[in-house]
Enzyme design. Structure first.
Site, mmCIF file in Angstrom:
data_model
loop_
_atom_site.group_PDB
_atom_site.id
_atom_site.type_symbol
_atom_site.label_atom_id
_atom_site.label_comp_id
_atom_site.label_asym_id
_atom_site.label_seq_id
_atom_site.Cartn_x
_atom_site.Cartn_y
_atom_site.Cartn_z
ATOM 1 N N LYS A 193 -1.959 -7.655 0.657
ATOM 2 C CA LYS A 193 -1.965 -9.050 0.207
ATOM 3 C C LYS A 193 -0.869 -9.846 0.920
ATOM 4 O O LYS A 193 -1.083 -10.984 1.339
ATOM 5 C CB LYS A 193 -1.811 -9.112 -1.320
ATOM 6 C CG LYS A 193 -3.069 -8.613 -2.026
ATOM 7 C CD LYS A 193 -2.954 -8.497 -3.535
ATOM 8 C CE LYS A 193 -4.253 -7.875 -4.063
ATOM 9 N NZ LYS A 193 -4.355 -7.827 -5.530
ATOM 10 N N GLN A 225 0.250 -7.501 -10.033
ATOM 11 C CA GLN A 225 -0.664 -6.403 -9.686
ATOM 12 C C GLN A 225 -0.857 -5.472 -10.887
ATOM 13 O O GLN A 225 0.118 -5.042 -11.513
ATOM 14 C CB GLN A 225 -0.102 -5.631 -8.478
ATOM 15 C CG GLN A 225 -1.034 -4.577 -7.911
ATOM 16 C CD GLN A 225 -2.270 -5.155 -7.210
ATOM 17 O OE1 GLN A 225 -2.300 -6.314 -6.800
ATOM 18 N NE2 GLN A 225 -3.304 -4.347 -7.070
ATOM 19 N N ASP A 282 -5.781 -14.911 -10.039
ATOM 20 C CA ASP A 282 -6.687 -13.797 -10.348
ATOM 21 C C ASP A 282 -7.823 -14.241 -11.276
ATOM 22 O O ASP A 282 -8.796 -13.507 -11.456
ATOM 23 C CB ASP A 282 -5.917 -12.679 -11.071
ATOM 24 C CG ASP A 282 -5.343 -11.644 -10.116
ATOM 25 O OD1 ASP A 282 -6.017 -11.333 -9.124
ATOM 26 O OD2 ASP A 282 -4.243 -11.140 -10.393
HETATM 27 N N1 L34 Z 1 -3.760 -8.465 -10.632
HETATM 28 N N2 L34 Z 1 -4.535 -6.402 -9.983
HETATM 29 C C1 L34 Z 1 -4.614 -7.733 -9.904
HETATM 30 N N3 L34 Z 1 -5.510 -8.374 -9.121
HETATM 31 C C2 L34 Z 1 -6.391 -7.660 -8.362
HETATM 32 O O1 L34 Z 1 -7.310 -8.287 -7.635
HETATM 33 C C3 L34 Z 1 -6.317 -6.260 -8.394
HETATM 34 N N4 L34 Z 1 -7.120 -5.450 -7.614
HETATM 35 C C4 L34 Z 1 -7.600 -4.180 -8.175
HETATM 36 C C5 L34 Z 1 -6.370 -3.428 -8.705
HETATM 37 N N5 L34 Z 1 -5.409 -4.292 -9.367
HETATM 38 C C6 L34 Z 1 -5.398 -5.637 -9.242
HETATM 39 C C7 L34 Z 1 -6.988 -5.310 -6.267
HETATM 40 O O2 L34 Z 1 -6.318 -6.059 -5.579
HETATM 41 C C8 L34 Z 1 -8.217 -3.515 -6.965
HETATM 42 N N6 L34 Z 1 -7.696 -4.255 -5.828
HETATM 43 C C9 L34 Z 1 -7.891 -3.884 -4.478
HETATM 44 C C10 L34 Z 1 -7.481 -4.684 -3.426
HETATM 45 C C11 L34 Z 1 -7.684 -4.284 -2.104
HETATM 46 C C12 L34 Z 1 -8.290 -3.107 -1.820
HETATM 47 C C13 L34 Z 1 -8.694 -2.296 -2.859
HETATM 48 C C14 L34 Z 1 -8.502 -2.685 -4.166
HETATM 49 C C15 L34 Z 1 -8.450 -2.703 -0.389
HETATM 50 O O3 L34 Z 1 -7.871 -3.288 0.473
HETATM 51 N N7 L34 Z 1 -9.209 -1.655 -0.104
HETATM 52 C C16 L34 Z 1 -9.427 -1.162 1.240
HETATM 53 C C17 L34 Z 1 -8.858 0.242 1.405
HETATM 54 C C18 L34 Z 1 -7.411 0.327 1.128
HETATM 55 C C19 L34 Z 1 -6.889 1.747 1.140
HETATM 56 O O4 L34 Z 1 -6.933 2.371 2.227
HETATM 57 O O5 L34 Z 1 -6.470 2.247 0.085
HETATM 58 C C20 L34 Z 1 -10.923 -1.134 1.518
HETATM 59 O O6 L34 Z 1 -11.307 -1.224 2.676
HETATM 60 O O7 L34 Z 1 -11.689 -1.002 0.549
#
Ligand code: L34
Length: 285
Positions: free
Chosen positions: A52, A96, A119
């Site tokens: 982020k 988060q 959010d």
């Molecule tokens: N307050 N908490 C708040 N807001 C959110 O919107 C989130 N979320 C969830 C968890 N807690 C939160 C996220 O940001 C899940 N989440 C999130 C954000 C980004 C990714 C996954 C979950 C992401 O970038 N995923 C990558 C892989 C990352 C890795 O290698 O671990 C992908 O390509 O899916």
């Protein structure tokens, strides 16, 4: 063989649009800022928070990180949220989740100013989404909608199944699909005939939190399958809620994990932070 919807590509496009607008605001002397709050040492949360912050850099949004220790009290966190609510530099506040167990997540969410709730978790914003009159959409469901749109998929009249009923994904997801005139079914752990319901759907959104939960026998030929799951296997590998290898042979469209919904969640956070900055400045277009 399904067409794979590339979340990284769509996210890059959304971020490029946000960047143009952020720069346009800068020319008017308006800076945009996001406060990113992380409590404790959850390694997955650290990865997401770093992504982020990096996205903020890419689009020209100032990010202010508050990394607090695991033993932070609820009162201390509430105090920080109060300060961020009053901080002129801050257009969006992201706390988060999950928070450590001794902190009541709802108490924290309720304390965030709805104007800075990028959010869209605050009850005020949740209510606004219900009536279809909102400034912010929750990032993950909004990202899913953007992926569906990017593939040119029309939702009006379609049968959509959302698996999972969480406040942050399943429930708002169903509402956004409904706003696009889809017929929406929400399935969950007590649903009796999940396979039967799923296999009739034109669109399946899986947000269960169980690796490989959706298998090819649950999916109609040519269906759109969106995978919101982020499951870490014992070997450290990332895996969605959908059995990608099996389902991709049958679906019409499918999103991968990683590289599907995850990057969109972050792109939509950038979009919401920009929207908040514009609202504060009274800029409508
Ligand atoms: N307050 N908490 C708040 N807001 C959110 O919107 C989130 N979320 C969830 C968890 N807690 C939160 C996220 O940001 C899940 N989440 C999130 C954000 C980004 C990714 C996954 C979950 C992401 O970038 N995923 C990558 C892989 C990352 C890795 O290698 O671990 C992908 O390509 O899916």
């Amino acid at each position: 063989m399904a067409e794979i919807i590339n979340g990284k590509e769509v996210a890059a496009r959304v971020k490029a649009e946000v960047r143009n607008e952020v720069l346009r605001l800068k020319e008017k002397g308006i800076d945009t800022g996001l406060a990113v709050v992380i409590v404790g040492n959850d390694p997955a949360s650290r990865v997401y928070v770093n992504s982020k912050k990096k996205a903020c850099e890419e689009v020209g949004i100032n990010s202010y990180e508050y990394a607090l220790p695991e033993e932070t009290t609820q009162d201390e966190l509430l105090k920080l949220v109060g300060e961020l609510n009053a901080d002129e530099r801050v257009d969006g506040i992201l706390v988060q989740l999950p928070l450590p167990k001794h902190i009541d997540e709802n108490a924290i969410i309720n304390a965030i100013s709805p104007q800075k709730d990028v959010d869209a978790f605050h009850p005020f914003n949740v209510g606004r989404i219900m009536i279809g009159e909102y400034n912010f959409l929750p990032c993950t469901p909004a990202g899913v909608m953007e992926l569906i749109k990017s593939a040119g998929i029309e939702l009006s009249g379609k049968d959509c199944v959302v698996i999972g009923r969480s406040n942050i994904v399943g429930k708002p997801m169903a509402m956004l699909l409904l706003h696009k005139n889809a017929t929406v079914t929400i399935c969950h752990s007590k649903t009796r005939n999940l396979k039967e319901i799923c296999s009739k759907a034109d669109v399946v959104v899986a947000a269960v939190g169980r690796a490989n939960f959706v298998t090819a026998d649950m999916v109609k030929d040519g269906a759109v399958v969106i995978d919101v799951g982020i499951n870490r296997l014992p070997d450290g590998k990332l895996c969605g809620d959908v059995d990608f290898e099996g389902v991709k042979e049958k679906a019409g469209y499918i999103t991968p994990v990683p590289g599907g919904v995850g990057p969109m969640t972050i792109a939509m956070l950038m979009k919401n932070t920009l929207a908040s900055s514009k609202l504060k400045a009274g800029i409508k277009d």
